[in-house]
Design a protein around this motif. Structure first.
Motif, PDB file in Angstrom:
ATOM      1  N   ALA A 184      14.702  21.729   1.562  1.00  0.00           N
ATOM      2  CA  ALA A 184      13.441  21.190   1.441  1.00  0.00           C
ATOM      3  C   ALA A 184      13.615  19.826   1.628  1.00  0.00           C
ATOM      4  CB  ALA A 184      12.393  21.380   0.528  1.00  0.00           C
ATOM      5  N   GLY A 185      15.001  19.286   1.234  1.00  0.00           N
ATOM      6  CA  GLY A 185      15.099  17.695   1.474  1.00  0.00           C
ATOM      7  C   GLY A 185      15.866  17.288   2.837  1.00  0.00           C
ATOM      8  N   PHE A 186      16.252  18.565   3.585  1.00  0.00           N
ATOM      9  CA  PHE A 186      16.880  18.219   4.799  1.00  0.00           C
ATOM     10  C   PHE A 186      15.943  17.855   5.984  1.00  0.00           C
ATOM     11  CE2 PHE A 186      20.334  21.641   3.811  1.00  0.00           C
ATOM     12  CZ  PHE A 186      20.811  20.984   2.793  1.00  0.00           C
ATOM     13  N   ASP A 187      16.589  16.893   6.956  1.00  0.00           N
ATOM     14  CA  ASP A 187      15.821  16.579   8.041  1.00  0.00           C
ATOM     15  C   ASP A 187      16.741  16.967   9.055  1.00  0.00           C
ATOM     16  OD1 ASP A 187      13.361  15.529   7.048  1.00  0.00           O
ATOM     17  OD2 ASP A 187      14.512  13.848   6.398  1.00  0.00           O
ATOM     18  N   LEU A 188      16.170  17.292  10.425  1.00  0.00           N
ATOM     19  CA  LEU A 188      16.975  17.303  11.529  1.00  0.00           C
ATOM     20  C   LEU A 188      17.915  16.095  11.790  1.00  0.00           C
ATOM     21  CD1 LEU A 188      17.779  19.220  14.088  1.00  0.00           C
ATOM     22  CD2 LEU A 188      15.806  18.092  15.258  1.00  0.00           C
ATOM     23  N   ARG A 189      19.309  16.387  12.110  1.00  0.00           N
ATOM     24  CA  ARG A 189      20.285  15.187  12.243  1.00  0.00           C
ATOM     25  C   ARG A 189      20.713  15.214  13.370  1.00  0.00           C
ATOM     26  NH1 ARG A 189      18.590  11.537   8.696  1.00  0.00           N
ATOM     27  NH2 ARG A 189      18.301  12.725   6.553  1.00  0.00           N
ATOM     28  N   ALA A 190      20.965  16.472  14.235  1.00  0.00           N
ATOM     29  CA  ALA A 190      21.487  16.482  15.774  1.00  0.00           C
ATOM     30  C   ALA A 190      21.148  17.999  16.219  1.00  0.00           C
ATOM     31  CB  ALA A 190      22.850  16.556  15.630  1.00  0.00           C
TER      32      ALA A 190
END
Length: 469
Positions: A184-190
């Protein structure tokens, strides 16, 4: 390590067999939760897969993770995947025996044809003969999918034909909870297009001669690919134990893109978890990796703050009534329906996650409703740090003094807990070793509990005084 023996019963083994107009993949279900209560063998879908070969390979990848240990590989692991019907999609989930890799296959609406998707969660049988049959499916073979027994089979068969008894460690259940909290603390990075994604993944190391971990690595987006870097830099993503992505090899030739998710990092950051999603026709396959192959999700401590508050427990009970097997749990809608703030709803969802009642989809940045078919409520009861913190509070070992709290441990040592901009640090060895990277220590948890108790008492006193006036 606390563990129990989990009995999983099926009407018959899952099979791939010839049928009129093609082949039938019959996935047998165990006892599971549905909107109408617990059923012995619920059926969630009967229709066709639009990409049979892709779905077969992706399902095998999920089964690979369920049967794998990426650390201490000599120990056996074999836990049947979990299937959830969310009304518009089927989700297949598994967790590695070493508690360090979480896998999920989302078969979306475009991947299904000719049948309605039911609601509920249970185990699904994936046995060795079925694995061999799935690996032989050709691209042009029509494939009918049935998740759950036919009604005729339910009414004519007496008792379970197949029963498995597998050890179910508490840390495996805690890992399921921690993985969704961390994600839940992730974001799209690539995001890499198909050709670059395949090139990058095929170039990854697959471990040493004995499958030894190569340790955490870092990659940074560069054009349409990911470039290795020797250290954590802003924008980088941790690739902890790259050999643990080997299950993705099964689906690479079908991939249309690779998406990578992770937390924001700064220069010199410690290893972190990350999620690697292969986009496939009508479906998504995601592997979430713990920060190190030797470090399972079960000890990350992300759920402890939510478990330590009675408010979150009460809120979770309310929110659980409002869940309806949604594929996307909308926090704003739940806040409006419950009268709680969005922050309290999120804390309640974390709490529900500890008993397997919600998961988190990084692709849609949203929780989803499911009910793990295990006695997952014991996760809280058997969490050692939480249990120790409550014992300290019960023993009266916590003293508060403004932004400082002192805790007298069982061995007589006094530990000082400081509040620095809302983050509790401690003078104990746990904090010195992890610096908050694996959640709060038992002393900080105890201080947090006492603070919340005092705050609740003050609110109650204020209400009493207001009523008296």
């Amino acid at each position: 390590m606390t563990r129990s023996l989990q009995a999983v019963a099926y009407r018959r083994p899952s099979v791939l067999e010839s049928a009129a107009g093609g082949q039938l993949l019959g996935l047998e279900t165990s006892r599971g939760a549905t909107p109408t209560g617990v059923k012995d063998h619920p059926q969630f879908f009967a229709g066709f897969l639009t990409s049979p070969q892709v779905a077969s390979a992706a399902l095998l990848a999920v089964a690979d993770v369920a049967a794998a240990r990426y650390y201490q590989q000599q120990l056996r692991a074999s836990l049947d995947p979990v299937v959830t019907g969310n009304g518009d999609r089927l989700r297949f989930e598994s967790f590695s025996g070493c508690c360090g890799v979480y896998a999920r296959l989302d078969v979306l609406e475009p991947g299904l044809d000719g049948g309605e998707v039911g609601h509920g969660t249970t185990n699904v049988d994936v046995n060795n003969p079925l694995r061999e049959a799935l690996s032989r499916i050709g691209s042009d073979d029509p494939l009918h999918l049935r998740v759950g027994p036919e009604e005729l089979a339910v009414t004519t068969l007496d008792g379970p034909v197949v029963e498995k008894k597998v050890p179910l460690p508490d840390r495996w259940l805690r890992g399921f909870a921690e993985a969704q909290v961390i994600a839940a603390g992730f974001d799209l990075r690539a995001e890499l297009p198909a050709a670059d994604a395949v090139r990058f993944l095929r170039a990854l190391p697959r471990g040493g001669a004995r499958g030894a971990s190569t340790g955490p690595q870092w990659v940074v987006p560069s054009g349409n690919t990911l470039r290795p870097t020797t250290r954590a830099v802003p924008g980088a993503v941790c690739l902890p134990g790259p050999e643990r992505l080997i299950a993705l090899q099964r689906v690479l030739r079908h991939a249309t893109a690779l998406r990578v998710y992770g937390p924001a990092v700064t220069g010199g950051a410690a290893a972190t978890a990350s999620a690697w999603e292969v986009v496939l026709p009508g479906m998504r396959l995601t592997l979430t990796l713990s920060p190190d192959a030797s470090r399972g999700f079960s000890g990350e401590g992300g759920v402890l703050a939510a478990l330590a508050t009675d408010e979150a427990a009460e809120d979770a009970e309310l929110i659980s009534v409002l869940l309806a097997w949604e594929p996307r749990v909308d926090v704003a809608d739940l806040a409006s329906a419950s009268g709680l703030t969005p922050e309290r709803v999120r804390a309640a969802l974390i709490r529900l996650g500890t008993s397997g009642r919600v998961g988190y989809d990084t692709a849609e940045a949203a929780y989803f409703h499911r009910e793990l078919p295990y006695d997952a409520e014991r996760v809280e009861r058997h969490n050692p740090r939480l249990r120790s913190a409550r014992a300290l509070v019960a023993a009266g070992a916590v003293a508060l003094d403004g932004a400082l709290g002192t805790v007298t441990a069982e061995d007589g040592h006094v530990h000082r807990v400081r509040d620095e901009a809302g983050v509790l640090s401690c003078s104990c060895l746990w904090w010195a070793k992890y610096r908050g990277g694996r959640g709060p220590c038992k002393h900080a948890l105890a201080v947090r509990m006492v603070r919340r108790g005092d705050a609740a008492a003050e609110r109650d006193m204020a209400r009493v005084e207001a009523d008296a006036r």
